[in-house]
Write a protein that holds these residues in place. Structure first.
Motif, PDB file in Angstrom:
ATOM      1  N   THR A 130      16.838 -18.801  22.047  1.00  0.00           N
ATOM      2  CA  THR A 130      17.784 -17.804  21.540  1.00  0.00           C
ATOM      3  C   THR A 130      17.225 -16.394  21.688  1.00  0.00           C
ATOM      4  O   THR A 130      17.952 -15.462  22.045  1.00  0.00           O
ATOM      5  CB  THR A 130      18.110 -18.081  20.061  1.00  0.00           C
ATOM      6  OG1 THR A 130      18.515 -19.446  19.911  1.00  0.00           O
ATOM      7  CG2 THR A 130      19.224 -17.175  19.568  1.00  0.00           C
ATOM      8  N   ARG A 132      15.174 -15.336  23.975  1.00  0.00           N
ATOM      9  CA  ARG A 132      15.274 -14.940  25.387  1.00  0.00           C
ATOM     10  C   ARG A 132      16.682 -14.461  25.712  1.00  0.00           C
ATOM     11  O   ARG A 132      16.856 -13.446  26.404  1.00  0.00           O
ATOM     12  CB  ARG A 132      14.893 -16.096  26.302  1.00  0.00           C
ATOM     13  CG  ARG A 132      15.129 -15.755  27.771  1.00  0.00           C
ATOM     14  CD  ARG A 132      14.653 -16.821  28.730  1.00  0.00           C
ATOM     15  NE  ARG A 132      14.905 -16.418  30.111  1.00  0.00           N
ATOM     16  CZ  ARG A 132      14.376 -17.012  31.164  1.00  0.00           C
ATOM     17  NH1 ARG A 132      13.559 -18.035  31.011  1.00  0.00           N
ATOM     18  NH2 ARG A 132      14.645 -16.597  32.386  1.00  0.00           N
ATOM     19  N   ILE A 133      17.686 -15.176  25.237  1.00  0.00           N
ATOM     20  CA  ILE A 133      19.065 -14.792  25.530  1.00  0.00           C
ATOM     21  C   ILE A 133      19.399 -13.447  24.895  1.00  0.00           C
ATOM     22  O   ILE A 133      20.037 -12.583  25.521  1.00  0.00           O
ATOM     23  CB  ILE A 133      20.036 -15.887  25.048  1.00  0.00           C
ATOM     24  CG1 ILE A 133      19.856 -17.157  25.900  1.00  0.00           C
ATOM     25  CG2 ILE A 133      21.482 -15.408  25.124  1.00  0.00           C
ATOM     26  CD1 ILE A 133      20.646 -18.343  25.417  1.00  0.00           C
ATOM     27  N   TYR A 284      25.246 -15.361  36.301  1.00  0.00           N
ATOM     28  CA  TYR A 284      23.805 -15.225  36.071  1.00  0.00           C
ATOM     29  C   TYR A 284      23.031 -16.114  37.036  1.00  0.00           C
ATOM     30  O   TYR A 284      23.449 -17.245  37.315  1.00  0.00           O
ATOM     31  CB  TYR A 284      23.455 -15.609  34.631  1.00  0.00           C
ATOM     32  CG  TYR A 284      24.085 -14.740  33.594  1.00  0.00           C
ATOM     33  CD1 TYR A 284      23.712 -13.405  33.446  1.00  0.00           C
ATOM     34  CD2 TYR A 284      25.063 -15.233  32.738  1.00  0.00           C
ATOM     35  CE1 TYR A 284      24.286 -12.597  32.490  1.00  0.00           C
ATOM     36  CE2 TYR A 284      25.659 -14.434  31.785  1.00  0.00           C
ATOM     37  CZ  TYR A 284      25.267 -13.109  31.651  1.00  0.00           C
ATOM     38  OH  TYR A 284      25.858 -12.319  30.708  1.00  0.00           O
ATOM     39  N   SER A 289      18.379 -21.379  29.800  1.00  0.00           N
ATOM     40  CA  SER A 289      18.435 -20.990  28.386  1.00  0.00           C
ATOM     41  C   SER A 289      19.834 -21.153  27.822  1.00  0.00           C
ATOM     42  O   SER A 289      20.011 -21.666  26.707  1.00  0.00           O
ATOM     43  CB  SER A 289      17.964 -19.533  28.215  1.00  0.00           C
ATOM     44  OG  SER A 289      16.613 -19.397  28.559  1.00  0.00           O
ATOM     45  N   PHE A 290      20.843 -20.723  28.579  1.00  0.00           N
ATOM     46  CA  PHE A 290      22.219 -20.866  28.113  1.00  0.00           C
ATOM     47  C   PHE A 290      22.591 -22.337  27.964  1.00  0.00           C
ATOM     48  O   PHE A 290      23.278 -22.728  27.016  1.00  0.00           O
ATOM     49  CB  PHE A 290      23.183 -20.175  29.086  1.00  0.00           C
ATOM     50  CG  PHE A 290      23.078 -18.684  29.097  1.00  0.00           C
ATOM     51  CD1 PHE A 290      23.676 -17.918  28.112  1.00  0.00           C
ATOM     52  CD2 PHE A 290      22.366 -18.028  30.088  1.00  0.00           C
ATOM     53  CE1 PHE A 290      23.590 -16.536  28.116  1.00  0.00           C
ATOM     54  CE2 PHE A 290      22.263 -16.653  30.109  1.00  0.00           C
ATOM     55  CZ  PHE A 290      22.878 -15.899  29.113  1.00  0.00           C
TER      56      PHE A 290
END
Length: 321
Positions: A130, A132-133, A284, A289-290
């Motif tokens: 989270t 990182r996002i 992206y 991560s997503f």
């Protein structure tokens, strides 16, 4: 009832397995598994990689200590979970990222994602993922400015694109799969060497810290999709970006991943599908991560689905009266 008997009835948060392996030992083992990736990151990106890792680990531990102190909770900083979160945040950012931005990510991970939801064992999503996002959305330029690694052999610049960035933009010279495997490419500090992360992941499986189900399903799904979609290189997708780091060290988080084997299979396949779709068809260049964040949100529903199938809640049809 006497106090000693009452104390025996107090139940803490999961897991409840009786073992001489506690949270601190688990976190320490994971940190040991990250040493190969840390060594490659320091070699490729210099002293800033080491300093960034120390800064993030220290910031996460300080935030956890101060929050527990403020809320008058038992201090959990010595269980090493905050330190591991800090290391993973550092591994998920470029070495050139300003330290104060990384510290903001540490605050988001520890205070907002972890402690405000009750501390370790209570967070809904992975704190490092989270963070990182949030950093990527908030500081897009800094989070996509990649220092050229030492092993790339480039002498005419200090920054360059990542392999996934080249793939997304559709131009430029792609690195060889061997360079991807060894880590002679641009990227975040801890994700560039597939070999180093694979060594760490196998070590965790060998020590029984993580189950191989999620990593195998995650990596296998990406490999199969890349194999059947024209124009995609399965080896490239396995070695590029944060796939290895995410599959072994983020998606396997005890708190935010399913409990039952069937749930782990669903979770791993879901992560793989989302990662590949975002990489190839999304806006992206990277989707790990997503993908993990979205599957973290679905984890309670996956657990409920798998539990109902495994135990057949209700024991069948009720007798009609």
């Amino acid at each position: 009832m006497e106090k000693q008997y009452y104390d025996n009835l107090v139940v803490s948060s999961a897991p409840h397995a009786v073992s001489n392996v506690d949270t601190a030992k688990v976190m320490q083992t994971v940190l040991i598994a990250l040493i190969p990736a840390f060594a490659v990151g320091c070699y490729q990106f210099g002293y800033r990689a080491a300093v960034m890792t120390v800064v993030c680990a220290a910031a996460c531990m300080i935030f956890e200590f101060l929050f527990n102190k403020l809320m008058k909770r038992k201090n959990t900083v010595m269980d090493m979970s905050a330190a591991l979160t800090g290391v993973l945040i550092a591994f998920n950012v470029p070495a050139s990222l300003p330290y104060w931005m990384a510290i903001i990510g540490c605050f988001v991970a520890i205070v907002i994602v972890k402690q405000l939801f009750g501390g370790i064992g209570q967070n809904l999503v992975n704190p490092a993922v989270t963070a990182r996002i949030v950093l990527f959305i908030s500081f897009a330029t800094e989070m996509t400015t990649w220092p050229v690694p030492r092993g790339a052999g480039v002498v005419d610049g200090t920054t360059g694109p990542t392999p996934l960035g080249i793939l997304s933009e559709g131009g430029g010279q792609m690195p060889s799969n061997l360079d991807l495997f060894l880590g002679n490419v641009g990227g975040c500090i801890g994700e560039v060497s597939a070999l180093a992360l694979l060594i760490g992941g196998i070590f965790l499986i060998w020590r029984g810290i993580i189950s191989p189900i999620i990593p195998v399903c995650f990596l296998g799904t990406v490999f199969v999709l890349a194999l059947i979609i024209p124009g995609q290189d399965p080896i490239f997708h396995l070695c590029a970006g944060g796939l290895m780091l995410g599959a072994f060290f983020c998606a396997t988080d005890y708190v935010t991943s399913p409990i039952l084997p069937m749930g782990k299979v669903i979770f791993g396949i879901g992560c793989g599908i989302l990662t590949f779709v975002i990489r190839v068809y999304g806006a992206y260049p990277e989707g790990v991560s997503f993908a993990i964040l979205l599957m973290n949100i679905l984890t309670p529903h996956i657990d409920n689905f798998c539990t109902n199938r495994a135990y057949k809640k209700g024991g069948g049809k009720k007798d009609e009266k």
